[in-house]
Design a protein around this motif. Structure first.
Motif, PDB file in Angstrom:
ATOM      1  N   SER A 702      19.138  19.395  -1.536  1.00  0.00           N
ATOM      2  CA  SER A 702      20.012  18.701  -2.491  1.00  0.00           C
ATOM      3  C   SER A 702      21.379  18.428  -1.880  1.00  0.00           C
ATOM      4  O   SER A 702      22.012  17.427  -2.198  1.00  0.00           O
ATOM      5  N   ALA A 703      21.815  19.349  -1.018  1.00  0.00           N
ATOM      6  CA  ALA A 703      23.098  19.207  -0.317  1.00  0.00           C
ATOM      7  C   ALA A 703      23.033  20.139   0.876  1.00  0.00           C
ATOM      8  O   ALA A 703      22.128  20.970   0.974  1.00  0.00           O
ATOM      9  N   PRO A 704      23.939  20.014   1.803  1.00  0.00           N
ATOM     10  CA  PRO A 704      23.904  20.943   2.939  1.00  0.00           C
ATOM     11  C   PRO A 704      23.969  22.397   2.472  1.00  0.00           C
ATOM     12  O   PRO A 704      24.881  22.787   1.743  1.00  0.00           O
ATOM     13  N   GLY A 705      22.977  23.159   2.871  1.00  0.00           N
ATOM     14  CA  GLY A 705      22.923  24.561   2.485  1.00  0.00           C
ATOM     15  C   GLY A 705      22.402  24.800   1.096  1.00  0.00           C
ATOM     16  O   GLY A 705      22.299  25.952   0.646  1.00  0.00           O
ATOM     17  N   LYS A 706      22.038  23.756   0.367  1.00  0.00           N
ATOM     18  CA  LYS A 706      21.519  23.889  -0.993  1.00  0.00           C
ATOM     19  C   LYS A 706      20.177  23.177  -1.089  1.00  0.00           C
ATOM     20  O   LYS A 706      19.947  22.171  -0.413  1.00  0.00           O
ATOM     21  N   PHE A 707      19.345  23.686  -2.006  1.00  0.00           N
ATOM     22  CA  PHE A 707      17.993  23.141  -2.109  1.00  0.00           C
ATOM     23  C   PHE A 707      17.412  23.506  -3.473  1.00  0.00           C
ATOM     24  O   PHE A 707      17.875  24.422  -4.156  1.00  0.00           O
ATOM     25  N   TRP A 708      16.401  22.710  -3.862  1.00  0.00           N
ATOM     26  CA  TRP A 708      15.660  22.935  -5.114  1.00  0.00           C
ATOM     27  C   TRP A 708      14.296  23.531  -4.777  1.00  0.00           C
ATOM     28  O   TRP A 708      13.691  23.177  -3.766  1.00  0.00           O
ATOM     29  N   LEU A 709      13.779  24.415  -5.682  1.00  0.00           N
ATOM     30  CA  LEU A 709      12.471  25.053  -5.491  1.00  0.00           C
ATOM     31  C   LEU A 709      11.637  24.932  -6.760  1.00  0.00           C
ATOM     32  O   LEU A 709      12.173  25.009  -7.884  1.00  0.00           O
ATOM     33  N   SER A 710      10.346  24.752  -6.568  1.00  0.00           N
ATOM     34  CA  SER A 710       9.370  24.850  -7.658  1.00  0.00           C
ATOM     35  C   SER A 710       8.398  25.970  -7.306  1.00  0.00           C
ATOM     36  O   SER A 710       7.812  25.967  -6.217  1.00  0.00           O
ATOM     37  N   LEU A 711       8.260  26.943  -8.210  1.00  0.00           N
ATOM     38  CA  LEU A 711       7.432  28.116  -7.942  1.00  0.00           C
ATOM     39  C   LEU A 711       6.240  28.147  -8.887  1.00  0.00           C
ATOM     40  O   LEU A 711       6.272  27.594  -9.996  1.00  0.00           O
ATOM     41  N   GLY A 712       5.226  28.832  -8.447  1.00  0.00           N
ATOM     42  CA  GLY A 712       4.053  29.047  -9.282  1.00  0.00           C
ATOM     43  C   GLY A 712       4.035  30.463  -9.830  1.00  0.00           C
ATOM     44  O   GLY A 712       4.992  31.216  -9.707  1.00  0.00           O
ATOM     45  N   GLY A 713       2.936  30.839 -10.432  1.00  0.00           N
ATOM     46  CA  GLY A 713       2.812  32.189 -10.966  1.00  0.00           C
ATOM     47  C   GLY A 713       3.722  32.419 -12.139  1.00  0.00           C
ATOM     48  O   GLY A 713       3.941  31.557 -12.997  1.00  0.00           O
ATOM     49  N   TYR A 714       4.336  33.621 -12.163  1.00  0.00           N
ATOM     50  CA  TYR A 714       5.165  34.002 -13.305  1.00  0.00           C
ATOM     51  C   TYR A 714       6.408  33.124 -13.402  1.00  0.00           C
ATOM     52  O   TYR A 714       6.893  32.832 -14.492  1.00  0.00           O
ATOM     53  N   ASP A 715       6.959  32.694 -12.281  1.00  0.00           N
ATOM     54  CA  ASP A 715       8.236  31.979 -12.285  1.00  0.00           C
ATOM     55  C   ASP A 715       8.090  30.479 -12.456  1.00  0.00           C
ATOM     56  O   ASP A 715       9.041  29.722 -12.212  1.00  0.00           O
ATOM     57  N   SER A 716       6.922  30.004 -12.844  1.00  0.00           N
ATOM     58  CA  SER A 716       6.769  28.574 -13.095  1.00  0.00           C
ATOM     59  C   SER A 716       7.476  28.205 -14.390  1.00  0.00           C
ATOM     60  O   SER A 716       7.789  29.056 -15.221  1.00  0.00           O
ATOM     61  N   GLY A 717       7.700  26.905 -14.561  1.00  0.00           N
ATOM     62  CA  GLY A 717       8.359  26.427 -15.775  1.00  0.00           C
ATOM     63  C   GLY A 717       9.791  25.987 -15.560  1.00  0.00           C
ATOM     64  O   GLY A 717      10.425  25.464 -16.482  1.00  0.00           O
ATOM     65  N   PHE A 718      10.328  26.186 -14.345  1.00  0.00           N
ATOM     66  CA  PHE A 718      11.711  25.830 -14.067  1.00  0.00           C
ATOM     67  C   PHE A 718      11.802  25.200 -12.677  1.00  0.00           C
ATOM     68  O   PHE A 718      10.934  25.416 -11.824  1.00  0.00           O
ATOM     69  N   LEU A 719      12.874  24.441 -12.471  1.00  0.00           N
ATOM     70  CA  LEU A 719      13.292  24.044 -11.135  1.00  0.00           C
ATOM     71  C   LEU A 719      14.538  24.867 -10.820  1.00  0.00           C
ATOM     72  O   LEU A 719      15.503  24.914 -11.611  1.00  0.00           O
ATOM     73  N   TYR A 720      14.511  25.533  -9.667  1.00  0.00           N
ATOM     74  CA  TYR A 720      15.574  26.457  -9.308  1.00  0.00           C
ATOM     75  C   TYR A 720      16.436  25.831  -8.216  1.00  0.00           C
ATOM     76  O   TYR A 720      15.918  25.404  -7.169  1.00  0.00           O
ATOM     77  N   HIS A 721      17.749  25.767  -8.466  1.00  0.00           N
ATOM     78  CA  HIS A 721      18.720  25.261  -7.486  1.00  0.00           C
ATOM     79  C   HIS A 721      19.311  26.456  -6.740  1.00  0.00           C
ATOM     80  O   HIS A 721      19.904  27.347  -7.346  1.00  0.00           O
ATOM     81  N   CYS A 722      19.084  26.505  -5.445  1.00  0.00           N
ATOM     82  CA  CYS A 722      19.438  27.681  -4.659  1.00  0.00           C
ATOM     83  C   CYS A 722      20.403  27.281  -3.537  1.00  0.00           C
ATOM     84  O   CYS A 722      20.535  26.100  -3.179  1.00  0.00           O
ATOM     85  N   GLU A 723      21.037  28.306  -2.970  1.00  0.00           N
ATOM     86  CA  GLU A 723      22.003  28.088  -1.888  1.00  0.00           C
ATOM     87  C   GLU A 723      21.913  29.250  -0.911  1.00  0.00           C
ATOM     88  O   GLU A 723      21.739  30.409  -1.326  1.00  0.00           O
TER      89      GLU A 723
END
Length: 1783
Positions: A702-723
């Motif tokens: 998404s930006a330098p040093g930042k990214f979006w994740l899509s997870l499966g299993g228990y943590d599905s249902g959200f898009l996570y913005h991480c750094e």
């Protein structure tokens, strides 16, 4: 949300049937015509009742659907789901083409006509035109996917069963594709299979989990006919029977079920019988076929066929030698025009003999039947067939087959000379698509899958351009960007073995001498292996300078692209790589984002080529890496949402409360403050962190040093913005990094996002979901946020169960979107855009690079175990280090050699010096300890070598011992060949194996007959002992009883005398009876001895039997009427005993012969030793003779090596070393040990003359005498030699002459003796040889007989089980028959007893009625009344019996009628009753006037007795009827047993005949000489002896003698028969005369009786009844009773008198006590009078002190009370005595 299916009109059950239904073998399910019971639980019960009423009244019910009615396809097809206010057009994507084929789906291929194929692709049904290759599509109505398709028998319709919540089953018209009927309410989640009835009227469907509902439809009227739960696990298939309209079959996981639509009194029902596997292993059943006779043939997982009948496996069919019918599961069975086809996963189609399998039956316990197919077709290599569909094309039948390996085949199954070869029509990817990519410059698509293929598609012209196959499956793919390859001709493909290949795509028409075909060619340019596991990700750096590859081996490898893709190095990551993404050009630094499956995300900068040192390894250890370890926060987000929700709810409640208070205040009401308790809230959920980290599915920068994740299993249902954090010192495994922003994605908790793709312009973000649907979000160049991702567009494309989207990409110009899924389908869509201008588009295939046709083919990596790049590097480094070490060792060796050479020079110089100047050798030793250490090390090495070879030594020792045990110790005799001395004759022993002791022990064991007889003898003895013991106990008990009866009180003398008199009368009567009985017994014996009309003399019977047994019947065993005699029946045990006896006899004969031959060998050894002694003596004699006088010495015979074979196994070290050298020089197999040089040298050494030491033990006794003679001759020669020195005298000359004559004689004698020994030995050998030849003939015959008997034994073993079953069956039937006979006899006895009792009761009834008539007298006016009184209770009793009996009366009606017909007298009272008027009423409780009271009471008593008799009679009749029923049942059963026994006997006879015929087929070798052949034709011996019989001479002579003997016996028997006939006529005449005499005597006796007595009298009865014993005994008993009673009366009278005396005594005592009482009363009266006077006249002097008076008064009162108590006691006593005495 996605488009939800339309609500069904027909209500469905809320709950599926329980799993207990599966366990029942037969279940009946109520018809679902509209009324479902309470167990079904419908949602709309009112509606079901209306359906029920409609069924009862068809005219008033539902209207029938018209035949011409159709639905509108546009109204029912599912459309994309678009959220409101999203602004996304509904037609964002329109389907263009489908490239894939879901070949792993069951039955996914139908032929609607000769040119149209039908199959399922995700949410579409595809109709493929074989001529034009064009597609037509039918979309699902609910968007939940499609479960099955099935064509109507007429091909006019096809059914589509869908998936989803309450799915529809739609019938489409063909070829118009209009929806014809929609069936609702058949299942809850999905349809898995369906089948039309063969007449097309009904449709059966099967649902999936959770209900597994089997539904029968009247599909034209959209009605459910029947329904039932099919099973509790997955069901694969359901079909109607082609020949029985009421039968269906279902199959699935571990089961097969047979259904029947049965019409019962409650309506039409489904009855399901679960097939039971029994001994056969449970198998999943995929294919089956119903047979015309109701049987079913099914396949198995292991490839065999099962024939089902009656719910059980009748037989399991396999091929010869127990090979399975198919090498894998049988997927389909087809019965077509009387031919049975089986389709297997092994790629074979086999044709079987249907009649053979249909009539098959198991022959042994295994239940297997071996059948070979009539024809078979192998479609091809790597072909796995799952389904076939038939269609007629140009009058010829063709089959189209579905190949699960990704193909559709056209097959010709005519199996003739004109049969066409299998034709592959289409090929596809098999299984899920692993990766895909599009060309950066044209409309080309590349895909790969685990089916080991890479394919190129043109998605403009909708065709496949090329395909390339490899050894391993593809797992990753990317198309080289334009910056790397401007022509767009390179694709990079990663494979599951860690290899990635660079493949060129080009147009072959660009090459010289090659014509264009319009397709693309693929060429391998380079193959590299950077990884040890599957390659999962490929990514080019944004400038195209670096290629990164990720793998499951937790490494990422970097390559410098340029031309050769040189490796830069690799880094290790914490988990398997899921995806790689380079930073976009907008970022300042080029970095790589690495996504790992286990929750790790890494960022590394792009490595610079040639910057890192890769001399020893490619690992980049200095490359900076940033880590992000995802830590789950979903639980915390849910908790915060719950807290905010509760807070919001509390705020709302507070506001509502304040509002209500304000309203109350406005109304003027007084508000009382009350403390309200807040309701208790549920505890907040705890924070949950999954133990296993949720997998990362996809992500992007998404930006330098930042990214979006899509997870499966228990943590599905959200898009996570991480750094990425800047703290890199922490261990990555211990990190817990949380995202800083979270965007909830609607409806993705159980449906996570697997792929995210942005179009080039970033206008759209497309998401590939797990359920196969495609989502689109409108970004319009905006960043991702909760607002931009709130509204979306969704469309179900791939299969909703297993079609998760594996890849999304768009064309280079964003005009087309392509998706691929786990269901193997590839869909291309048109992307609508306002700026689009319709124009002609065309894909351009890249032109080949220059020099391609001359370039050398690239070397491929085919071995999956090949080293990867790092392993090659490590191997080179290791080899380099080893080479350096070897070079150092070599230098050290050279230095040591120089030192050694120098030392030798010093030694030479030392030797040249004078001795006094030379140094001793010890002085050269600088340190003695060095040599000691060397010696110690040498000893250790020797010990080490010995230890290392210890195992080999032990191994070879054990091997030698095993060889000896196997080949030597098991031998009782080895082959020993004894040779003659003067001839070539020889004789050899039999090579015999030692027989086990069981053979000899078996002969000593008692035979089975003897054992059985002993057991049979023991059983009667035991029974006799038990009977005797029982008798003794009974006799003892009787003695005790007699003793008890004898211990009685003494009786008067007259009673004893009377008893003696009765005893004498009884004895006299007994003697008369005994005499009469004796006479009767004599008569009975006489009548018993009277022969019957069919009487046969036992002696004659025995003689006839003996004659039949010994008549010499020589029926041929091959004759059809031949039956094996009982005494000649042979079973396996007897045959084994027979074989054992023959084997023992053969062995015994051979052992005897071997012993004789060994004795002959010992004799030869002794002869040789004796000859040696004689030759030695002869040499001594010839020493004294002149040379001309010496005769030639006879040769000493030698033993041959084969005469002493045991010497071959004697060896020493020299022989072993020689053998080893020979083996090393020229290796030979161990079996040629005897021919080796060592054995040859051994034989040469053995052929030398044996020394005395070698045979000393054989020759000591034989040569004693010869040694004495030789010693005497030697002494004489010594004397002669001593005297030779002097001149001999005449006497000495004479002596010498005599000695010479003597020596000549001894010489001749010894030579003759030697010759005699040789001749005698050879004669013995020839004699024994002749004897052995005769034995050889016998042994050969015995062996032939043994072979024949052994073949018979094999036949008997094959027949043994069946024979034992038959015999057990016969034994069981005989046992049942014998057990039933006592029951029959007991029933007959009981029936006779009941009949006698019934007759007795009827007689009592007659006697009672006669007594009643006699009591009435004649002309009694009350006869009718009294008769009514007597008969009144008859009806009541019969009515009571009928009410109580109920069913018993109905069941026994026939028996009662029969009894009434047989016993007519019992209806006497009923006839009387019927004669009385039933309407007349009377009172039987009051005797009428003028009627005799005693007569009335007598009638009442008679009625009571009659009722008792009738009740007893009814009971007896009932018991008799039950006994008769029991007897009839037993008789029927006995008859059935007898019939079964006869059938079993016939079956056994037939079986014995079949067994004999099998034995007759055996060949028996009979050696004959020519003179023994008397079967001649025209005086010549025929060529064919098949019609000849073989007899022994003794049998033939016996038959000839028997003919003469039988002729003589026949004459004698005729004479005996004539004499017997004359005697028979004479006896008949005598019998007639005696009958006349007996009749005359009887008439005379009767005349005299009538004359004397006036009637016929039974004299025997008169004699036996002279004394009435019963009366006499009763009189004696009366006397005894009278005597006892008199004694008892005396005792009572005495007791009465004693009591009277006691009464008088008591009366006197009472009288005295009354008098005393009277006296007391008088005194009391006086005292009272006196006391009263004292009170009245008391003086003054006594008034002050009254203490004395008070005391006196108290004393008197107490005395008065005491007297009153005594008075009361006396009165009670008096009253008691008065009651006893009567006073």
């Amino acid at each position: 949300m996605e488009a939800a299916p339309e609500e069904n009109k027909t209500s469905l059950p809320e709950e599926s049937p329980t799993a207990e239904e599966e366990e029942e073998d037969m279940e009946q399910v109520e018809s679902d015509h509209g009324s479902i019971g309470a167990e079904g639980g419908f949602e709309e019960q009112d509606n079901s009742e209306e359906l029920s009423e409609a069924q009862k009244n068809p005219d008033q019910g539902e209207k029938k659907i018209s035949e011409a009615f159709f639905y509108n396809y546009e109204d029912i097809r599912s459309r994309p789901f678009v959220m409101e206010n999203s602004g996304i057009p509904v037609n964002l994507l329109t389907l263009k083409h489908s490239f894939g084929y879901d070949c792993t789906r069951r039955a996914n291929l139908l032929m609607m006509d000769s040119q149209t194929l039908l199959y399922i692709a995700g949410n579409y049904v595809v109709l493929l035109d074989l001529k034009t290759k064009s597609h037509r599509y039918v979309r699902s109505s609910g968007g939940g996917g499609i479960g099955f398709i099935m064509a109507h028998p007429t091909k006019q319709y096809f059914a589509v069963g869908e998936k989803g919540r309450k799915p529809n089953l739609i019938i489409y018209d063909y070829p118009s594709l209009r929806p014809y009927r929609i069936l609702r309410g058949g299942t809850e989640e999905a349809y898995v299979f369906g089948d039309f009835k063969h007449d097309g009227t009904l449709l059966a469907s099967i649902g999936s989990s959770p209900d597994y509902m089997l539904t029968i439809w009247d599909w034209k009227q959209e009605k459910i006919v029947l329904r039932s739960k099919a099973f509790s696990q997955d069901v694969y298939k359901v079909t109607f029977s082609a020949d029985n309209e009421e039968q269906l079959t279902t199959c699935g996981v571990g089961h097969i079920r047979f259904w029947k639509m049965a019409l019962t009194f409650t309506g039409l029902k489904l009855q399901g019988a679960l097939g039971r596997f029994g001994k056969t292993a449970v198998s999943d059943i995929i294919g089956y076929v119903e047979l015309p006779d109701g049987k079913v043939i099914s396949g198995t997982e292991w490839g065999n066929l099962l024939l089902w009948e009656g719910g059980l496996i009748k037989v399991e069919v396999c091929r010869g030698e127990r090979k399975p019918c198919h090498s894998g599961p049988v997927s389909q069975l087809i019965l077509e025009e009387g031919e049975l086809f089986t389709v297997g996963k092994d790629g074979f189609i086999r044709l079987w003999n249907f009649e053979t399998i249909d009539a098959a039956d198991s022959v042994d316990d295994t239940g297997l039947l071996e059948v070979e197919p009539m024809n078979e077709l192998h479609v091809g290599k790597n072909v796995s067939l799952s389904f076939m569909s038939k269609i007629h094309d140009s009058g010829q039948a063709f089959w189209y087959a579905q190949d699960t390996n990704g193909a559709i085949w056209k097959l010709d199954l005519t199996f003739s000379n004109m049969t066409q070869n299998p034709e592959c029509l289409f090929t596809f990817h098999s299984g899920k698509i692993e990766a895909m990519s599009v060309s950066p410059i044209t409309y080309l698509l590349a895909t790969t899958a685990l089916d080991r293929s890479v394919r190129i598609y043109d998605f403009i012209s909708d065709r496949q351009l090329g395909e390339m196959k490899f050894k391993q499956g593809g797992t990753a793919l990317t198309w080289a960007p334009r910056v790397v390859n401007p022509k767009g001709s390179l694709i990079i493909v990663g494979f599951e073995d860690g290899v990635f290949r660079i493949i060129e795509v080009y147009d072959p028409k660009g090459l010289p001498l090659i014509a264009g075909t319009g397709s693309a060619e693929l060429n391998l340019k380079k193959a590299l292996k950077p990884h040890a596991a599957a390659v999962t990700a490929l990514a080019y750096e944004r400038n195209g300078a670096v290629l990164a590859t990720g793998s499951k081996d937790k490494t990422v490898f970097f390559f410098a692209v340029e031309d050769e893709y040189e490796p830069i190095g690799f880094i290790c990551v914490p988990g398997p790589v899921q995806a790689l993404q380079w930073s976009p050009p907008s970022h300042a630094q080029s970095t790589l984002l690495i996504l790992c499956e286990n929750g790790f995300v890494l960022q590394v900068p792009a490595p610079v080529p040639n910057e890192h040192n890769t001399a020893s390894t490619y690992q980049l250890k200095n490359l900076p890496m940033q880590y992000f370890h995802f830590y789950s926060i979903k639980s915390r987000i849910k908790l915060e949402e719950e807290i905010s929700l509760r807070e919001k709810k509390r705020e709302e409640n507070k506001k509502a409360k304040l509002e209500s208070i304000r309203q109350q205040q406005e109304m003027g009401n007084k508000i009382e403050e009350e403390a309200e308790e807040e309701p208790e809230e549920e505890p907040l959920p705890s924070i949950y962190i999954p133990e296993e980290p949720s997998p990362i599915l996809c992500g992007f920068y998404s930006a330098p040093g930042k990214f979006w994740l899509s997870l499966g299993g228990y943590d599905s249902g959200f898009l996570y913005h991480c750094e990425f954090s800047h703290d890199d010192q922490e261990d990555p495994e211990d990190r817990k990094d949380e995202p800083f922003e979270v965007i909830p994605m609607e409806d993705t908790d159980n449906n996570p996002i697997h792929q995210i793709f942005f179009c080039t312009s970033r206008v759209w973000m497309f998401c590939g979901m797990q359920n196969g649907s495609l989502r689109a979000y409108s970004l319009q160049d905006k960043d991702l946020s909760a607002h931009t991702l709130k509204e979306y567009w969704s469309f179900s494309v791939h299969d909703n169960d297993y079609g998760q989207i594996r890849g999304i990409c768009s064309s280079y110009d964003d005009k087309f979107l392509i998706t691929c899924g786990g269901d193997g389908n590839i869909f291309t869509f048109n992307v609508l855009s306002p700026e689009d201008v319709q124009k002609e588009l065309k894909a351009k295939i890249p032109s080949p690079r220059s020099g391609l046709e001359k370039a050398k083919a690239a070397e491929d990596i085919e071995d999956p175990n090949t080293y990867n790049i790092e392993e090659v590097k490590q191997k080179k480094e290791y080899d380099r280090k080893m080479k350096e070490a070897e070079e150092k060792k070599q230098k050290k060796r050279e230095k040591l050699i120089a030192l050694r050479h120098e030392f030798l020079l010093l030694l030479q110089k030392n030797e040249k010096l004078p001795k006094h100047m030379q140094l001793h050798r010890e002085q050269f030793e600088m340190d003695r300890k060095i040599f000691e250490e060397l010696d110690r090390q040498t000893a250790q090495r020797i010990q080490l070598v010995q230890n290392e070879l210890a195992w080999e030594h032990e191994k070879h020792s054990i091997g030698l011992q095993k060889l000896r045990n196997q080949f030597r110790d098991s031998l009782e005799f080895d082959t020993v060949v004894v040779h003659a001395i003067q001839s070539n004759h020889q004789i050899s022993t039999y090579r015999l194996l030692a027989m086990s002791h069981e053979y000899y022990q078996g002969k000593e064991r008692p035979s089975w007959k003897r054992t059985v007889l002993k057991q049979a003898w023991k059983q009667p003895e035991k029974k006799q002992i038990s009977i005797e013991s029982r008798r003794t106990t009974i006799s003892e008990g009787e003695e005790e009883i007699v003793d008890l009866t004898e211990v009685q009180k003494p009786t008067p003398h007259y009673i004893e005398s009377r008893r003696d008199k009765v005893r004498r009368s009884v004895e006299k009567s007994d003697k008369v009876k005994a005499k009469i009985m004796k006479r009767k017994a004599e008569w009975e014996e006489l009548y018993k001895s009277k022969p019957s009309d069919d009487y046969e003399n036992p002696k004659d019977v025995e003689e006839i039997k003996a004659a039949q047994e010994n008549i010499g019947c020589y029926k041929l065993k091959s004759a059809p009427n031949y039956r094996v005699p009982e005494q000649e029946l042979m079973n396996t045990e007897k045959k084994v005993t027979q074989l054992t006896s023959l084997e023992v006899l053969i062995h015994k004969r051979k052992v005897n012969m071997n012993n004789e031959i060994m004795s002959l060998r010992d004799f030869k050894v002794s002869v040789i030793e004796e000859i040696k002694c004689l030759v030695k003596e002869l040499k001594c004699i010839q020493a004294a003779l002149d040379l001309p006088e010496c005769l030639p010495l006879p040769l000493i015979p030698q033993l041959h090596p084969d005469e002493v074979p045991e010497k071959k196994f004697e060896y020493n070290a020299d022989i072993l070393l020689k053998f080893k050298e020979d083996q090393e020089a020229k290796p030979k197999p161990q079996g040629q040990l005897e021919g080796s040089p060592s054995s040859y040298s051994f034989r040469q050494g053995f052929l030398r003359a044996p020394s005395i030491k070698e045979v000393d033990f054989m020759t000591q006794a034989a040569g004693a005498h010869q040694m004495k003679t030789a010693s005497s001759v030697v002494t004489e020669q010594q004397r002669v030699s001593e005297t030779e020195k002097a001149e001999p005298t005449e006497i000495e000359l004479e002596i010498l002459k005599r000695e010479k004559i003597k020596n000549l004689y001894l010489q001749e004698t010894l030579i003759k003796k030697i010759n005699a020994l040789v001749i005698n030995f050879d004669a013995e050998l020839r004699f024994l040889r002749h004897k052995k030849l005769k034995l050889d003939v016998q042994m050969k015959n015995a062996e032939l007989r043994y072979v024949t008997w052994y073949e018979e034994l094999l036949i008997m073993k094959n027949f043994e089980k069946h024979e034992n079953l038959l015999r057990e069956r016969i034994t069981t039937l005989i046992g049942e028959q014998e057990a039933m006979q006592p029951e029959l006899n007991g029933c007959i006895t009981q029936i006779e007893d009941r009949k006698c009792e019934i007759i007795r009761l009827q007689e009592c009834e007659k006697a009672l009625y006669a007594n009643f008539q006699a009591s009435l007298g004649e002309n009694n006016e009350f006869a009718d009344f009294l008769t009514k009184v007597l008969m009144k209770k008859v009806k009541c009793m019969e009515k009571r019996e009928r009410e109580a009996g109920g069913e018993d009366v109905n069941e026994e009606k026939d028996e009662d009628d029969e009894n009434e017909e047989n016993d007519g007298e019992s209806s006497l009272w009923i006839d009387k009753e019927n004669s009385v008027s039933e309407d007349e009423a009377f009172d039987d409780s009051v005797c009428p006037e003028n009627c005799n009271e005693s007569l009335f009471q007598n009638t009442i008593q008679l009625r009571q007795k009659w009722l008792e008799i009738e009740e007893a009679l009814a009971k007896e009749k009932k018991v008799a009827a039950n006994l008769r029923k029991k007897y009839n049942a037993l008789a029927r059963k006995a008859k059935e047993l007898e019939t079964s026994l006869d059938i079993a006997d016939r079956e056994l006879d037939t079986f014995q005949w079949e067994k004999q015929q099998r034995m007759n087929d055996l060949y028996v070798a009979v050696p004959l000489k020519l003179h023994q052949v008397e079967y001649l034709i025209n005086g010549e011996m025929p060529d064919d002896f098949s019609q000849a019989l073989v007899f022994t001479n003794q049998s033939l002579e016996y038959l000839q003698r028997r003919i003469v003997d039988l002729h003589k016996e026949k004459i004698v028997q005729r004479q005996i028969y004539k004499a017997a006939q004359e005697q028979h006529e004479q006896l008949i005449q005598d019998k007639k005369e005696m009958e006349i005499t007996i009749r005359q005597l009887e008439e005379k006796c009767n005349y005299l009786m009538m004359k004397k007595f006036g009637r016929l009298v039974d004299f025997e009865a008169v004699q036996s009844c002279s004394v009435n014993i019963c009366v006499e005994e009763l009189e004696v008993q009366i006397m005894e009773k009278e005597y006892e009673h008199s004694q008892e009366l005396k005792e009572w009278e005495k007791r009465i008198s004693d009591l009277q005396q006691q009464l008088m005594k008591l009366t006197k005592e009472n009288s005295s006590k009354l008098q005393q009482l009277n006296q007391f009363c008088f005194e009391k009266h006086q005292l009272e009078t006196k006391l009263a006077a004292l009170k009245n006249d008391m003086g003054v002097e006594f008034q002050r002190t009254r203490t004395t008076d008070i005391k006196e008064k108290a004393r008197l009162e107490s005395q008065l009370k005491h007297i009153a108590g005594d008075t009361a006691l006396l009165r009670q006593e008096i009253s008691l005595l008065n009651r006893k005495g009567g006073y």
